[in-house]
Design a protein around this motif. Structure first.
Motif, PDB file in Angstrom:
ATOM      1  N   ASP A  13     -50.233  26.582  20.850  1.00 55.76           N
ATOM      2  CA  ASP A  13     -49.762  26.413  22.216  1.00 55.76           C
ATOM      3  C   ASP A  13     -48.514  25.538  22.231  1.00 55.76           C
ATOM      4  O   ASP A  13     -48.092  25.008  21.221  1.00 55.76           O
ATOM      5  N   LYS A  14     -47.950  25.414  23.409  1.00 55.78           N
ATOM      6  CA  LYS A  14     -46.767  24.570  23.537  1.00 55.78           C
ATOM      7  C   LYS A  14     -47.119  23.317  24.322  1.00 55.78           C
ATOM      8  O   LYS A  14     -46.345  22.839  25.128  1.00 55.78           O
ATOM      9  N   HIS A  15     -48.320  22.809  24.089  1.00 55.60           N
ATOM     10  CA  HIS A  15     -48.734  21.623  24.829  1.00 55.60           C
ATOM     11  C   HIS A  15     -48.509  20.359  24.018  1.00 55.60           C
ATOM     12  O   HIS A  15     -48.598  20.386  22.794  1.00 55.60           O
ATOM     13  N   ALA A  21     -49.541  17.968  28.571  1.00 56.96           N
ATOM     14  CA  ALA A  21     -48.647  18.670  29.501  1.00 56.96           C
ATOM     15  C   ALA A  21     -47.957  19.813  28.752  1.00 56.96           C
ATOM     16  O   ALA A  21     -47.830  19.776  27.519  1.00 56.96           O
ATOM     17  N   GLU A  22     -47.514  20.800  29.501  1.00 53.01           N
ATOM     18  CA  GLU A  22     -46.771  21.886  28.862  1.00 53.01           C
ATOM     19  C   GLU A  22     -45.379  21.371  28.499  1.00 53.01           C
ATOM     20  O   GLU A  22     -44.686  20.797  29.338  1.00 53.01           O
ATOM     21  N   CYS A  23     -44.997  21.545  27.239  1.00 48.73           N
ATOM     22  CA  CYS A  23     -43.717  20.998  26.765  1.00 48.73           C
ATOM     23  C   CYS A  23     -42.601  21.983  27.034  1.00 48.73           C
ATOM     24  O   CYS A  23     -42.811  23.190  27.002  1.00 48.73           O
ATOM     25  N   SER A  24     -41.411  21.430  27.261  1.00 47.23           N
ATOM     26  CA  SER A  24     -40.277  22.329  27.347  1.00 47.23           C
ATOM     27  C   SER A  24     -39.897  22.814  25.945  1.00 47.23           C
ATOM     28  O   SER A  24     -39.421  23.920  25.781  1.00 47.23           O
ATOM     29  N   GLU A  25     -40.095  21.978  24.943  1.00 48.64           N
ATOM     30  CA  GLU A  25     -39.815  22.396  23.568  1.00 48.64           C
ATOM     31  C   GLU A  25     -40.892  21.845  22.638  1.00 48.64           C
ATOM     32  O   GLU A  25     -41.337  20.727  22.807  1.00 48.64           O
ATOM     33  N   ARG A  26     -41.244  22.643  21.654  1.00 54.21           N
ATOM     34  CA  ARG A  26     -42.128  22.140  20.610  1.00 54.21           C
ATOM     35  C   ARG A  26     -41.772  22.861  19.322  1.00 54.21           C
ATOM     36  O   ARG A  26     -41.939  24.065  19.208  1.00 54.21           O
ATOM     37  N   TYR A  27     -41.275  22.108  18.354  1.00 57.14           N
ATOM     38  CA  TYR A  27     -40.863  22.711  17.089  1.00 57.14           C
ATOM     39  C   TYR A  27     -41.743  22.188  15.977  1.00 57.14           C
ATOM     40  O   TYR A  27     -41.959  20.999  15.862  1.00 57.14           O
ATOM     41  N   ILE A  28     -42.227  23.089  15.152  1.00 52.25           N
ATOM     42  CA  ILE A  28     -42.949  22.688  13.955  1.00 52.25           C
ATOM     43  C   ILE A  28     -41.970  22.774  12.794  1.00 52.25           C
ATOM     44  O   ILE A  28     -41.420  23.841  12.513  1.00 52.25           O
ATOM     45  N   ASN A  29     -41.726  21.652  12.149  1.00 46.01           N
ATOM     46  CA  ASN A  29     -40.842  21.612  10.989  1.00 46.01           C
ATOM     47  C   ASN A  29     -41.676  21.267   9.766  1.00 46.01           C
ATOM     48  O   ASN A  29     -42.785  20.762   9.900  1.00 46.01           O
ATOM     49  N   PRO A  30     -41.123  21.490   8.573  1.00 43.43           N
ATOM     50  CA  PRO A  30     -41.883  21.076   7.385  1.00 43.43           C
ATOM     51  C   PRO A  30     -42.119  19.567   7.438  1.00 43.43           C
ATOM     52  O   PRO A  30     -41.169  18.798   7.441  1.00 43.43           O
ATOM     53  N   GLY A  31     -43.368  19.178   7.552  1.00 44.01           N
ATOM     54  CA  GLY A  31     -43.702  17.759   7.510  1.00 44.01           C
ATOM     55  C   GLY A  31     -43.771  17.053   8.850  1.00 44.01           C
ATOM     56  O   GLY A  31     -44.308  15.964   8.942  1.00 44.01           O
ATOM     57  N   TYR A  32     -43.205  17.623   9.893  1.00 40.31           N
ATOM     58  CA  TYR A  32     -43.291  16.944  11.191  1.00 40.31           C
ATOM     59  C   TYR A  32     -43.109  17.912  12.347  1.00 40.31           C
ATOM     60  O   TYR A  32     -42.669  19.043  12.167  1.00 40.31           O
ATOM     61  N   THR A  33     -43.487  17.432  13.538  1.00 45.89           N
ATOM     62  CA  THR A  33     -43.365  18.218  14.768  1.00 45.89           C
ATOM     63  C   THR A  33     -42.449  17.475  15.732  1.00 45.89           C
ATOM     64  O   THR A  33     -42.501  16.260  15.823  1.00 45.89           O
ATOM     65  N   GLN A  34     -41.643  18.243  16.434  1.00 48.11           N
ATOM     66  CA  GLN A  34     -40.682  17.647  17.361  1.00 48.11           C
ATOM     67  C   GLN A  34     -41.027  18.152  18.766  1.00 48.11           C
ATOM     68  O   GLN A  34     -41.217  19.348  18.949  1.00 48.11           O
ATOM     69  N   ILE A  35     -41.101  17.229  19.718  1.00 45.00           N
ATOM     70  CA  ILE A  35     -41.601  17.605  21.038  1.00 45.00           C
ATOM     71  C   ILE A  35     -40.707  17.062  22.146  1.00 45.00           C
ATOM     72  O   ILE A  35     -40.207  15.946  22.056  1.00 45.00           O
ATOM     73  N   ILE A  36     -40.488  17.886  23.161  1.00 43.10           N
ATOM     74  CA  ILE A  36     -39.860  17.391  24.387  1.00 43.10           C
ATOM     75  C   ILE A  36     -40.860  17.638  25.503  1.00 43.10           C
ATOM     76  O   ILE A  36     -41.159  18.779  25.847  1.00 43.10           O
ATOM     77  N   CYS A  37     -41.401  16.536  26.024  1.00 42.64           N
ATOM     78  CA  CYS A  37     -42.495  16.610  26.993  1.00 42.64           C
ATOM     79  C   CYS A  37     -42.015  16.030  28.324  1.00 42.64           C
ATOM     80  O   CYS A  37     -41.330  15.020  28.337  1.00 42.64           O
ATOM     81  N   PRO A  38     -42.386  16.652  29.451  1.00 43.51           N
ATOM     82  CA  PRO A  38     -41.938  16.112  30.743  1.00 43.51           C
ATOM     83  C   PRO A  38     -42.545  14.742  31.040  1.00 43.51           C
ATOM     84  O   PRO A  38     -42.027  14.008  31.861  1.00 43.51           O
ATOM     85  N   ILE A  39     -43.624  14.395  30.356  1.00 42.67           N
ATOM     86  CA  ILE A  39     -44.293  13.114  30.593  1.00 42.67           C
ATOM     87  C   ILE A  39     -43.935  12.084  29.518  1.00 42.67           C
ATOM     88  O   ILE A  39     -43.556  10.966  29.819  1.00 42.67           O
ATOM     89  N   CYS A  40     -44.018  12.482  28.246  1.00 44.51           N
ATOM     90  CA  CYS A  40     -43.790  11.535  27.148  1.00 44.51           C
ATOM     91  C   CYS A  40     -42.328  11.472  26.712  1.00 44.51           C
ATOM     92  O   CYS A  40     -41.974  10.638  25.870  1.00 44.51           O
ATOM     93  N   GLY A  41     -41.488  12.351  27.214  1.00 46.58           N
ATOM     94  CA  GLY A  41     -40.101  12.364  26.762  1.00 46.58           C
ATOM     95  C   GLY A  41     -39.982  13.042  25.408  1.00 46.58           C
ATOM     96  O   GLY A  41     -40.784  13.917  25.069  1.00 46.58           O
TER      97      GLY A  41
END
Ligand SMILES: [Zn+2]
Length: 323
Positions: A13-15, A21-41
């Motif tokens: 999912d993109k949560h 919250a539903e994220c505007s962006e969620r990227y899975i990279n080797p070794g880490y995940t990058q998230i842009i969340c309307p609540i957590c930034g």
């Protein structure tokens, strides 16, 4: 080795793993995940950290609002809303430290909310809209209800005028009294003569440590550095207390220590100055793009001392301690 854990719940999912919250962006990279969340930034977390966050959700007492607050205050105060270039990758150790941080007092939360409204205001008198359902981490509140409570409290204290949008969301204007309160808060931080040094604790770094100390002293401030052998909660508390008592922080990213990213993030969360430095040989490895933050990239200790002293004086002015 932890990817098996992490991908089960994180990928489909993109949560946001922290607040759901539903994220505007969620990227899975080797070794880490990058998230842009309307609540957590915006934030990046290593695989083990994402697994750690997911395991928190299974606990009865929800403490993840502390993580939301930590990530969101970085996004808000340090980088500006439109800027997506700075993504330190947090480890689960960093997150544990965040969870061990005591909550701000009610007084501090009220001030954080007032500062947030000020950051949204382009000029005194402007009416700005708030979204308590998304904005609660800005003041380390647990939810919308707690945030609404502080909005009303600021109104009753005469710091803001509170109204409502057509959609029923609060909007507000900072009063003269509110602006004066903000000025007072700013000046109290400016009184501290301390400059905190966050850097790799390794004997190879001693010449750099001495250069940083000399630069801070030459600029008229008191260098603060906590020599530590290893991280324990006790030392962490002491570090956080010392950072709180400092007017600015010098972060040397040489050696890529997680503690340095953490301490710099904590200081940015307090809304105070962080001066970024890194040795030239290490700069390519820095976890994020710091170029726009005007990092001092140094080749030797003489250069470091001179440039750091000038940078401190340029940003903060000459300090109160005679040199
Ligand atoms: Zn979130």
């Amino acid at each position: 080795m932890y990817r098996g854990f992490q991908l089960d719940r994180a990928t489909p999912d993109k949560h946001c793993p922290v607040c759901h919250a539903e994220c505007s962006e969620r990227y899975i990279n080797p070794g880490y995940t990058q998230i842009i969340c309307p609540i957590c930034g915006k934030f990046s977390a290593g695989d083990m950290a994402v697994y750690f966050i997911t395991s928190l959700n299974d606990q009865k007492d929800n403490i993840s609002y502390k993580l939301s607050h930590f990530f969101r205050s970085l996004s808000e105060r340090a980088f500006g809303k439109s800027d997506s270039s700075l993504f330190p990758i947090y480890s689960h150790e960093d997150l544990k430290r965040v969870l061990n941080t005591p909550d701000p007092s009610v007084r501090e939360k009220l001030l954080m909310l007032l500062q947030y409204i000020a950051s949204l205001s382009n000029y005194p008198g402007q009416i700005v809209g708030l979204q308590p359902a998304n904005d609660y981490p800005v003041l380390c509140a647990k939810n919308r209800a707690e945030t609404d409570f502080y909005i009303q409290a600021l109104g009753k204290d005469g710091m803001i005028l509170v109204g409502k949008t057509e959609g029923g969301e609060p909007n507000c204007t900072i009063t003269t009294r509110g602006w004066q309160e903000l000025e007072k808060a700013e000046q109290s931080g400016a009184d501290s003569p301390n400059g905190f040094i966050a850097m790799w604790f390794d004997p190879t770094q001693n010449p750099m440590r001495d250069a940083i100390k000399s630069a801070i002293i030459a600029a008229g401030y008191q260098p603060i550095r906590i020599d530590e052998v290893e991280h324990t909660n006790k030392i962490d508390d002491e570090i956080l207390a010392k950072i709180r008592q400092s007017r600015f922080l010098v972060a040397d990213f040489t050696g890529q220590r997680h503690g340095v990213y953490f301490e710099a993030g904590f200081m940015l969360g307090l809304g105070r100055t962080v001066i970024w430095i890194c040795s030239k040989s290490d700069f390519a490895d820095v976890h994020f793009d710091t170029r726009q933050y005007n990092t001092i990239v140094y080749e030797n200790t003489d250069e470091l001392k001179t440039r750091l002293q000038f940078r401190i004086e340029a940003i903060l002015g000459k300090g109160p301690i005679p040199t």
